[in-house]
Design a protein around this motif. Sequence first.
Motif, PDB file in Angstrom:
ATOM      1  N   VAL A  36     -16.010  17.562  36.090  1.00 18.69           N
ATOM      2  CA  VAL A  36     -15.835  17.419  34.704  1.00 18.69           C
ATOM      3  C   VAL A  36     -16.682  16.123  34.194  1.00 18.69           C
ATOM      4  CG1 VAL A  36     -14.227  16.537  32.756  1.00 18.69           C
ATOM      5  CG2 VAL A  36     -13.809  18.278  34.546  1.00 18.69           C
ATOM      6  N   TRP A  71     -19.773  16.514  31.653  1.00 19.62           N
ATOM      7  CA  TRP A  71     -19.715  15.716  30.610  1.00 19.62           C
ATOM      8  C   TRP A  71     -21.161  14.764  30.278  1.00 19.62           C
ATOM      9  CZ3 TRP A  71     -19.780  10.591  29.289  1.00 19.62           C
ATOM     10  CH2 TRP A  71     -19.599  10.309  28.081  1.00 19.62           C
ATOM     11  N   ARG A  93     -23.603  15.075  27.107  1.00 21.67           N
ATOM     12  CA  ARG A  93     -24.103  13.971  26.263  1.00 21.67           C
ATOM     13  C   ARG A  93     -25.611  13.600  26.489  1.00 21.67           C
ATOM     14  NH1 ARG A  93     -20.673  11.925  22.888  1.00 21.67           N
ATOM     15  NH2 ARG A  93     -21.761  10.172  23.069  1.00 21.67           N
ATOM     16  N   SER A  97     -19.640   5.920  31.821  1.00 26.97           N
ATOM     17  CA  SER A  97     -18.984   6.869  31.673  1.00 26.97           C
ATOM     18  C   SER A  97     -18.813   7.760  33.088  1.00 26.97           C
ATOM     19  CB  SER A  97     -19.017   7.781  30.596  1.00 26.97           C
ATOM     20  OG  SER A  97     -18.738   7.078  29.194  1.00 26.97           O
TER      21      SER A  97
END
Length: 122
Positions: A18, A22, A26, A47
């Motif tokens: 995940v 993600w 982005r 992140s």
Amino acid sequence: MDLLVRLVEAAGALIIFVGAAWAFGRFLLAGIRGGGVGRQFNRIRLSLGRFLALGLEFQLAGDVLRTAIAPSFTEIGQLAAIAAIRTALNYFLGREIAAERAEIEREHRKEADGSRAPTGPA
């Protein structure tokens, strides 16, 4: 116990997946918007690093669970090696995250100081 180990390891793998998906999304959005990849790159990496660190913790937990029931000396040795490698990865990942966070904070301060600079004679 085997089912619990598989569930914990699957959770770790899912967290990493995940996080990677993600971060990739982005990154693509920043590229599509034009000129934003350079500015967003550190935030995306930060992140992703957090997802990786959390996923590695789940993977280590799965290894500990696997070895918890009547471990042999070989299994204990393997767990120690795995734990050492994953702990080292987590340590260096944590340092990288801290460096990225500091870089982002410096950028924010620089932008804030630039916006407060006087524009005309006082």
